[in-house]
Each structure stands twice: as C-alpha cells, then as structure tokens.
Scaffold this motif. Sequence first.
Motif, mmCIF file in Angstrom:
data_model
loop_
_atom_site.group_PDB
_atom_site.id
_atom_site.type_symbol
_atom_site.label_atom_id
_atom_site.label_comp_id
_atom_site.label_asym_id
_atom_site.label_seq_id
_atom_site.Cartn_x
_atom_site.Cartn_y
_atom_site.Cartn_z
ATOM 1 N N LEU A 1 -0.526 6.193 12.700
ATOM 2 C CA LEU A 1 0.756 5.512 12.519
ATOM 3 C C LEU A 1 1.317 5.674 11.108
ATOM 4 O O LEU A 1 2.469 5.347 10.858
ATOM 5 N N VAL A 2 0.483 6.159 10.187
ATOM 6 C CA VAL A 2 0.890 6.251 8.793
ATOM 7 C C VAL A 2 0.440 7.590 8.222
ATOM 8 O O VAL A 2 -0.668 8.043 8.473
ATOM 9 N N ASN A 3 1.306 8.207 7.454
ATOM 10 C CA ASN A 3 0.929 9.389 6.688
ATOM 11 C C ASN A 3 0.612 8.931 5.272
ATOM 12 O O ASN A 3 1.297 8.062 4.729
ATOM 13 N N THR A 4 -0.410 9.512 4.677
ATOM 14 C CA THR A 4 -0.771 9.128 3.313
ATOM 15 C C THR A 4 -0.512 10.291 2.361
ATOM 16 O O THR A 4 -0.528 11.458 2.762
ATOM 17 N N PHE A 5 -0.305 9.938 1.123
ATOM 18 C CA PHE A 5 -0.071 10.918 0.076
ATOM 19 C C PHE A 5 -0.880 10.495 -1.138
ATOM 20 O O PHE A 5 -0.771 9.363 -1.590
ATOM 21 N N PHE A 6 -1.711 11.402 -1.642
ATOM 22 C CA PHE A 6 -2.535 11.107 -2.805
ATOM 23 C C PHE A 6 -2.021 11.871 -4.017
ATOM 24 O O PHE A 6 -1.731 13.053 -3.929
ATOM 25 N N GLN A 7 -1.940 11.164 -5.132
ATOM 26 C CA GLN A 7 -1.583 11.779 -6.404
ATOM 27 C C GLN A 7 -2.825 11.826 -7.284
ATOM 28 O O GLN A 7 -3.821 11.154 -6.991
ATOM 29 N N LYS A 8 -2.779 12.571 -8.362
ATOM 30 C CA LYS A 8 -3.919 12.668 -9.269
ATOM 31 C C LYS A 8 -4.342 11.310 -9.813
ATOM 32 O O LYS A 8 -5.516 11.052 -10.004
ATOM 33 N N ASP A 9 -3.388 10.426 -10.051
ATOM 34 C CA ASP A 9 -3.707 9.119 -10.615
ATOM 35 C C ASP A 9 -3.853 8.027 -9.556
ATOM 36 O O ASP A 9 -3.937 6.851 -9.874
ATOM 37 N N SER A 10 -3.915 8.402 -8.299
ATOM 38 C CA SER A 10 -4.059 7.441 -7.203
ATOM 39 C C SER A 10 -5.415 6.740 -7.282
ATOM 40 O O SER A 10 -6.430 7.361 -7.601
ATOM 41 N N ILE A 11 -5.440 5.447 -6.966
ATOM 42 C CA ILE A 11 -6.724 4.738 -6.976
ATOM 43 C C ILE A 11 -7.663 5.281 -5.904
ATOM 44 O O ILE A 11 -8.875 5.123 -6.001
ATOM 45 N N SER A 12 -7.117 5.958 -4.912
ATOM 46 C CA SER A 12 -7.940 6.527 -3.850
ATOM 47 C C SER A 12 -8.747 7.734 -4.309
ATOM 48 O O SER A 12 -9.594 8.224 -3.577
ATOM 49 N N THR A 13 -8.494 8.212 -5.515
ATOM 50 C CA THR A 13 -9.248 9.359 -6.031
ATOM 51 C C THR A 13 -10.395 8.934 -6.943
ATOM 52 O O THR A 13 -11.043 9.787 -7.543
ATOM 53 N N HIS A 14 -10.657 7.639 -7.030
ATOM 54 C CA HIS A 14 -11.697 7.123 -7.913
ATOM 55 C C HIS A 14 -12.825 6.476 -7.113
ATOM 56 O O HIS A 14 -12.731 5.311 -6.737
ATOM 57 N N PRO A 15 -13.921 7.211 -6.864
ATOM 58 C CA PRO A 15 -15.009 6.634 -6.087
ATOM 59 C C PRO A 15 -15.677 5.436 -6.769
ATOM 60 O O PRO A 15 -16.206 4.551 -6.090
ATOM 61 N N GLU A 16 -15.624 5.388 -8.092
ATOM 62 C CA GLU A 16 -16.209 4.242 -8.804
ATOM 63 C C GLU A 16 -15.499 2.950 -8.406
ATOM 64 O O GLU A 16 -16.136 1.910 -8.219
ATOM 65 N N LYS A 17 -14.177 3.026 -8.273
ATOM 66 C CA LYS A 17 -13.410 1.854 -7.853
ATOM 67 C C LYS A 17 -13.738 1.481 -6.408
ATOM 68 O O LYS A 17 -13.742 0.302 -6.050
ATOM 69 N N ALA A 18 -14.011 2.487 -5.595
ATOM 70 C CA ALA A 18 -14.367 2.215 -4.197
ATOM 71 C C ALA A 18 -15.714 1.503 -4.115
ATOM 72 O O ALA A 18 -15.877 0.575 -3.323
ATOM 73 N N VAL A 19 -16.683 1.921 -4.932
ATOM 74 C CA VAL A 19 -17.998 1.255 -4.939
ATOM 75 C C VAL A 19 -17.831 -0.201 -5.355
ATOM 76 O O VAL A 19 -18.382 -1.113 -4.705
ATOM 77 N N LEU A 20 -17.081 -0.429 -6.400
ATOM 78 C CA LEU A 20 -16.831 -1.795 -6.854
ATOM 79 C C LEU A 20 -16.111 -2.613 -5.778
ATOM 80 O O LEU A 20 -16.468 -3.768 -5.524
#
Length: 126
Positions: free
Chosen positions: A31-50
């Motif tokens: 239902l949704v298309n996503t777009f990732f940029q270089k500074d997107s929080i989705s590109t930081h696995p450390e933030k995902a672990v936290l």
Amino acid sequence: MFDTRMPRLQDWDEVLRLSQKYRIFYQNEILVNTFFQKDSISTHPEKAVLAMQKIFEKHKDAILSDPAIVESFFKKKASFVCKTGKNPKEEMKMILKYNPSAGTFIKSFLSALGLYKYIFNLKQKF
C-alpha cells in the motif's frame, strides 16, 4: 501519535500500541512505496538495535506471550545487530530459549564463537 523518543521503528511501536486496544487485520498487499535517502534513519542499523531494545522494554509481555513472536522479534533484532558488525549472542540465546531446535542451537553456537555475523553478511550478498 508516534513516540518521538523512538530512534527508529516508530511505526512498529505504534502498531503494537494500537493492537493492545483494537483488532488489527493484515492485508497482503503493498500500500506504500518507500524512498530511502543517505541520511534516512532507516539506513542506520545502530538506531534499529536501540529501537528494538526500547520496543522490547515497552511490549515485553506481548512479545514473550508466544514463542513464534519471540523467535520472529529476536531474528529481526539479530539481523540489525549483524548489520552493525556485531554478533547477536543475546538475541540467539533468547531464540534458543523459546525454540530449542537443532538449527537454533547451531546458530546460537556460531554466535557464541563470533562467527554468526560473517555467515549472516555472506547470506545478504547472495
């Protein structure tokens, strides 16, 4: 009503909170298309672990209520841990505790030896 204290995965947290009050239905359709940029929080696995740690703290009872949920949650967290370059020892221990299968034992053992992250990262390349 996203929790602004979440470093990432705000949508997961929101759905878990909503599921405590309302019935949630799954729709197997994009239902949704996503777009990732270089500074997107989705590109930081450390933030995902936290974020996964915070989600576990907030929703521990719901996550631990079903071995399948435990396994799914900690597999996802383990993948983020591997992407940070670390071995997911604690995550594999939790999976083994709730799913004591031969495969889980091997993964937990490889993690304890510090090898699981290498196998995970090789698998991601192919």
